[in-house]
Design a protein around this motif. Structure first.
Motif, PDB file in Angstrom:
ATOM      1  N   SER A  26      -1.440  74.673  54.197  1.00  0.00           N
ATOM      2  CA  SER A  26       0.179  75.060  54.242  1.00  0.00           C
ATOM      3  C   SER A  26       0.609  76.248  55.899  1.00  0.00           C
ATOM      4  O   SER A  26       1.619  75.652  55.415  1.00  0.00           O
ATOM      5  CB  SER A  26      -0.359  76.728  53.226  1.00  0.00           C
ATOM      6  OG  SER A  26      -0.986  76.363  51.859  1.00  0.00           O
ATOM      7  N   SER A  27      -0.801  76.248  55.823  1.00  0.00           N
ATOM      8  CA  SER A  27       1.035  76.555  57.891  1.00  0.00           C
ATOM      9  C   SER A  27       1.394  75.631  58.584  1.00  0.00           C
ATOM     10  O   SER A  27       2.129  75.482  59.140  1.00  0.00           O
ATOM     11  CB  SER A  27      -0.798  77.506  58.833  1.00  0.00           C
ATOM     12  OG  SER A  27      -0.762  78.036  58.259  1.00  0.00           O
ATOM     13  N   LEU A  30       3.832  74.541  56.624  1.00  0.00           N
ATOM     14  CA  LEU A  30       5.025  75.119  57.047  1.00  0.00           C
ATOM     15  C   LEU A  30       5.545  75.251  58.199  1.00  0.00           C
ATOM     16  O   LEU A  30       6.715  75.709  58.799  1.00  0.00           O
ATOM     17  CB  LEU A  30       4.759  76.880  57.130  1.00  0.00           C
ATOM     18  CG  LEU A  30       4.706  77.501  55.761  1.00  0.00           C
ATOM     19  CD1 LEU A  30       4.224  78.337  55.346  1.00  0.00           C
ATOM     20  CD2 LEU A  30       6.186  77.451  54.631  1.00  0.00           C
ATOM     21  N   SER A  34       8.928  73.852  59.612  1.00  0.00           N
ATOM     22  CA  SER A  34      10.205  74.909  60.277  1.00  0.00           C
ATOM     23  C   SER A  34      11.046  74.538  61.264  1.00  0.00           C
ATOM     24  O   SER A  34      12.436  75.018  61.212  1.00  0.00           O
ATOM     25  CB  SER A  34       8.572  76.011  61.024  1.00  0.00           C
ATOM     26  OG  SER A  34       8.454  75.918  62.171  1.00  0.00           O
ATOM     27  N   ALA A  47       6.407  78.025  48.917  1.00  0.00           N
ATOM     28  CA  ALA A  47       5.128  77.331  49.778  1.00  0.00           C
ATOM     29  C   ALA A  47       4.556  76.239  49.202  1.00  0.00           C
ATOM     30  O   ALA A  47       3.371  75.754  49.792  1.00  0.00           O
ATOM     31  CB  ALA A  47       5.396  78.074  50.535  1.00  0.00           C
TER      32      ALA A  47
ATOM     33  N   GLN B 248       2.563  82.507  52.133  1.00  0.00           N
ATOM     34  CA  GLN B 248       2.464  81.059  52.569  1.00  0.00           C
ATOM     35  C   GLN B 248       1.560  81.128  52.770  1.00  0.00           C
ATOM     36  O   GLN B 248       0.868  79.613  53.464  1.00  0.00           O
ATOM     37  CB  GLN B 248       2.712  81.836  54.122  1.00  0.00           C
ATOM     38  CG  GLN B 248       1.166  82.774  54.503  1.00  0.00           C
ATOM     39  CD  GLN B 248       1.608  83.744  54.890  1.00  0.00           C
ATOM     40  OE1 GLN B 248       2.279  84.378  53.963  1.00  0.00           O
ATOM     41  NE2 GLN B 248       0.773  85.076  54.521  1.00  0.00           N
TER      42      GLN B 248
END
Lengths: 220, 452
Positions: A26-27, A30, A34, A47, B248
Motif C-alpha cells: 500500500s505504501s 500511496l 501522492s 486506500a 494506509q
C-alpha cells in the motif's frame, strides 16, 4: 478504451497488488499517487482501491489499483482480485527472504491462472533499508536468483523505496508502456457485448487486452 | 370510471401486484406475491440521493424521479411500450427462467432500449451523463419489477417449489454461510489479526454501524441500491481505519474488519445478494471502485464459507474449543426458542419472507398507485382532467410520506453517529448531518476530520 473530458484517449489498466503483508504494497501506491492531488475527486472510500492517471506520449493511462490482503490466510482470496487484471505488481521486501519466496509463488500462480495475458512487475521494496557493514550487506535476496526468476517468467524488475519515492514512478511508467492501446473499438467496447456469460469470473480470456504477450526484458 | 381504467392498466402492466384486480388468471395468481414493489420503493426514494461512486469520468449523477418524469413525456411513449411488453413477456412466458436466461434476456433488453434512447425525445438530446442516469433508471425500473423472479430467496418464496440449479445453489450457499456465521460469531478481533491497539468500544461501534449499513442490502431491489449499501458499509469501515491510523495499510486492514463485520452482522441472503448484483448490475456500471468493493465482499464471504479453526490466529486452542462448543449450544437453544416463538405467533403471511422490510401498509397503497401511474401515461384526453387532478393529490400524499420516512431515517442516522462519536457535541453532529444531507459516508468523513 474510453475518452475523458478533454477528449484524450484513455486506456484503463486494472493493476493488482500482491505480496506479503509487511512488504509495503500500500505504501508504494500511496507514494505513487501522492504527487498528484488532481485525482482527489475519484476513489472516495479508502486506500484499498485507488486510481491514478499518467501520460504516455500524448495518450492517458488510468491505473485502477486493486490492493489485496497480504496475510497468508487470505491468499486463497487473491483470484477474486486478479481476475481480469492486465497488470500486477508483485512486491517483496529485499531484506526479507521469506517475502521473496512468497512473491515467487504469486508470479507462478498468476502465470498459471492467467497465462501470458498479464504484465507482471516484480518489485523489491525497502531499498532504503539496505546497509553495508564492511563487505556484508543486509540484502536477503540473492541478485542472481532475482535475475533468473525475471528471465524465466518474463518479468519487469524494479528495486524501489516507498519511503524515499525512489523508482516508484518508474515502475508504473514501465508497466504502462507494456500494455498496448487497443487499435479498434474506440466507441462501444465489449461491455456492450450481448453474449455476457453468466459467470464473468471464468471469462478471463475474452476480456483481457489482446497482444499483451510482447516480450518484456528484465530491468535489473 | 377512472378506477376501472386504472385496474385495466394495472392488470396489463403490473401482474405482480395482487390487488390489481380480482380476475387475474391462474398464471398471474401463481406468480403474485404478497409483497410488492412499493414497500421498498418508498424507502428507496429517500436514499435516492446517496450517490454511488461514479466510475467513469462523468460527475456522479443519479435521479430516478427525473428519469420517470422523462419517461412520462409523450415523446417517450414508445419506450414505455417496449418496456411494458418486455416485462409482460418476461413474467408471463415462464415462471422460472434459469440464471443464464435471466441475464441474457435482461441484458439484451437493456442494450435494445439503450439504443432506442437515441431515437426518442427527451432522451435523444441528453448529454452522456444524463443518458447514464436514464440507463440507471431503466435498470432500476425493470429490476424492481422482476425482483421476485430474479432474486433467488424471493423467487423461492414466490414459487414455493424447487428451482433450477443455479438459483438453488444461491439458497444453499446462503444457508451454509448463515450456519458458518452462527458457528463463528463469537470470535474476537485478534483472531483475525485486527490489531489489539484498536479500542474495543470504538471497534464495536463502527462494526455495528457497518453491518447495519450492509444489512440494508435486503431492503432494496435494484442492483444499484444494493451496491450502495456495500459501498456505505466499506466507507464506514474505512472511517474506523482512519480513526485508528490503519488506513494506509489498505486491504491488509480492510479485509479482516470486513470479515469481522459480516460475522457480527447476521445478515441474511448475503450470497444471493452479491450474486444478484453481479448478475444484474450492468457491466458498464459495475467497474472500478464498485467492482473492487463487491469483489472484496465476495472474498470476505468466501473466507467465511471456508472458515475453520486453522484459518484463525488462536493462542489457546483448548479455550477456543470450549468457547466454540459453548456457542454451538447457545445457537441450538436460540433456534429452539425461535421455533417455539413462531408456533405461538399469530400466523403471519409475511413471516416466511425475510426478504423485505416490514410492510408499511398505509403507505403501500399510495406508493403503489403512484408507481403504477408512472407507468401509465395518459392516453385518452377525455380522462385526462380527472386523472391529472387525482395524480397531483396523490403526489402530495407521496411527498408527505417520503418526508416522514426521510425524517425517521435522519433521526436514525443522527443517533448512530452520536454513538460513533460520543465525545462530540451533539449539536455539532446535527449540523454536520444537516450539511451532508444525512448521508452516512460523507457524515462519517466530516466527523472524522473534525475529531482529529
Amino acid at each position: 478504451m474510453d475518452t475523458n473530458t478533454a477528449g484524450i484517449p484513455t486506456l484503463t489498466i486494472k493493476l493488482v497488488l500482491l505480496g506479503e503483508s509487511a512488504v509495503g504494497k500500500s505504501s508504494i501506491v500511496l507514494r505513487f499517487i501522492s504527487n498528484d492531488f488532481t485525482e482527489s475527486r475519484e476513489p472516495t472510500i479508502g486506500a484499498a482501491f485507488l486510481t491514478k492517471r499518467i501520460t504516455r506520449n500524448d495518450k492517458a493511462i488510468k491505473f485502477e489499483i486493486w490492493d489485496t490482503a497480504g496475510q497468508e490466510r487470505f491468499a486463497p482470496l487473491a483470484p477474486m482480485y486478479y481476475r481480469n487484471a492486465q497488470a500486477a505488481l508483485v512486491v517483496f521486501d529485499i531484506t526479507n527472504e521469506q517475502s521473496f519466496r512468497k512473491a515467487q509463488n504469486w508470479v507462478e500462480e498468476l502465470h498459471e491462472k492467467l497465462g501470458d495475458n498479464i504484465i507482471i512487475a516484480l518489485v523489491g521494496n525497502k531499498m532504503d533499508l539496505l546497509t553495508m557493514q564492511g563487505e556484508i550487506s543486509n540484502r536477503a535476496v540473492n541478485e542472481d536468483e532475482i535475475q533468473n526468476l525475471c528471465q524465466q517468467e518474463n518479468l519487469l524488475y524494479f528495486e524501489v523505496s516507498a519511503k524515499t519515492g525512489k523508482n516508484i514512478q518508474e515502475v508504473f511508467q514501465a508497466v504502462g508502456e507494456k500494455i498496448p492501446f487497443p487499435t479498434h473499438n474506440v466507441g462501444r467496447t465489449s461491455e456492450h457485448d450481448l453474449t455476457i456469460t453468466d459467470d464473468q469470473r471464468i471469462d478471463l480470456e475474452s476480456t483481457t487486452v489482446e497482444g499483451a504477450r510482447e516480450t518484456g526484458g528484465c530491468n535489473c | 370510471m377512472a378506477e376501472d381504467r386504472k385496474s385495466e392498466i394495472l392488470k396489463e402492466f403490473d401482474p405482480l401486484n395482487q390487488f390489481v384486480s380480482s380476475e387475474n388468471d391462474d398464471t398471474v395468481e401463481d406468480v403474485m406475491s404478497k409483497k410488492d414493489d412499493a414497500n421498498t420503493q418508498a424507502v428507496e426514494e429517500t436514499n435516492m440521493n446517496i450517490s454511488a461512486q461514479d466510475m467513469g469520468d462523468e460527475e456522479p449523477f443519479y435521479d430516478f424521479q427525473l428519469f420517470i418524469k422523462q419517461l412520462q413525456t409523450p415523446g417517450a411513449s414508445p419506450l414505455v411500450k417496449y418496456t411494458k411488453s418486455f416485462l409482460r413477456n418476461f413474467l408471463a412466458q415462464r415462471l422460472l427462467w434459469t440464471v443464464t436466461e435471466e441475464i441474457k434476456l435482461i441484458n439484451d433488453f437493456k442494450m435494445f432500449i439503450y439504443d432506442k434512447f437515441a431515437l426518442y425525445e427527451p432522451f435523444k438530446s441528453l448529454d452522456s451523463s444524463k443518458i447514464r442516469n436514464a440507463r440507471e433508471g431503466i435498470e432500476k425500473l425493470i429490476m424492481g419489477k422482476l425482483y421476485f423472479r430474479c432474486f433467488s430467496p424471493s423467487l423461492y418464496d414466490t414459487l414455493q417449489k424447487p428451482l433450477d440449479d443455479q438459483h438453488m445453489r444461491d439458497l444453499n450457499d446462503d444457508n451454509t454461510l448463515q450456519e458458518k456465521i452462527e458457528h463463528y460469531r463469537f470470535i474476537g478481533p485478534v483472531m483475525l489479526d485486527i490489531p489489539d491497539t484498536m479500542p474495543t468500544a470504538k471497534l464495536n461501534r463502527f462494526v455495528h454501524l457497518a453491518s447495519t449499513e450492509l444489512g440494508k442490502i435486503n431492503r432494496f431491489k435494484s442492483p444499484r441500491d444494493k451496491m450502495v449499501c456495500v459501498l456505505n458499509a466499506s466507507k464506514v469501515i474505512f472511517g474506523l481505519l482512519k480513526h485508528t491510523r490503519l488506513e494506509q495499510n489498505g486491504a491488509d486492514s480492510f479485509i479482516p474488519v470486513l470479515i469481522y463485520c459480516i460475522l457480527k452482522g447476521q445478515i441474511q441472503y448475503l450470497i444471493s445478494n452479491v450474486n444478484y448484483i453481479e448478475r444484474f448490475r450492468s457491466p458498464e456500471f459495475l467497474r472500478g471502485e464498485e467492482e473492487y468493493y463487491l469483489s472484496s465482499l465476495q472474498a470476505a464471504v468466501n473466507f467465511i464459507m471456508n472458515l475453520s479453526e486453522s484459518s484463525l490466529t488462536i493462542e489457546n486452542h483448548k479455550g477456543f474449543e470450549e468457547e466454540y462448543q459453548e456457542n454451538l449450544k447457545q445457537v441450538a437453544k436460540e433456534k429452539d426458542e425461535h421455533h417455539k416463538q413462531r408456533k405461538l405467533d399469530v400466523p403471519n403471511e409475511l413471516q416466511s419472507n425475510g426478504t423485505l422490510l416490514k410492510p408499511l401498509d398505509e403507505v403501500t397503497n399510495i406508493v403503489i398507485s403512484k408507481f403504477t401511474e408512472l407507468f401509465s401515461p395518459v392516453e385518452e384526453t377525455t380522462q385526462e382532467e380527472t386523472l391529472n387532478s387525482e395524480r397531483s393529490s396523490k403526489e402530495e400524499d407521496v411527498s408527505l410520506l417520503i418526508k416522514k420516512i426521510e425524517e425517521n431515517e435522519r433521526k436514525e442516522t443522527l443517533k448512530t453517529l452520536q454513538n460513533m462519536f460520543p465525545d462530540m457535541e451533539p449539536s455539532l453532529i446535527e449540523d454536520v448531518c444537516f450539511a451532508k444531507k444525512s448521508r452516512i459516508g460523507p457524515c462519517v468523513d466530516a466527523l472524522l476530520s473534525l475529531s482529529e
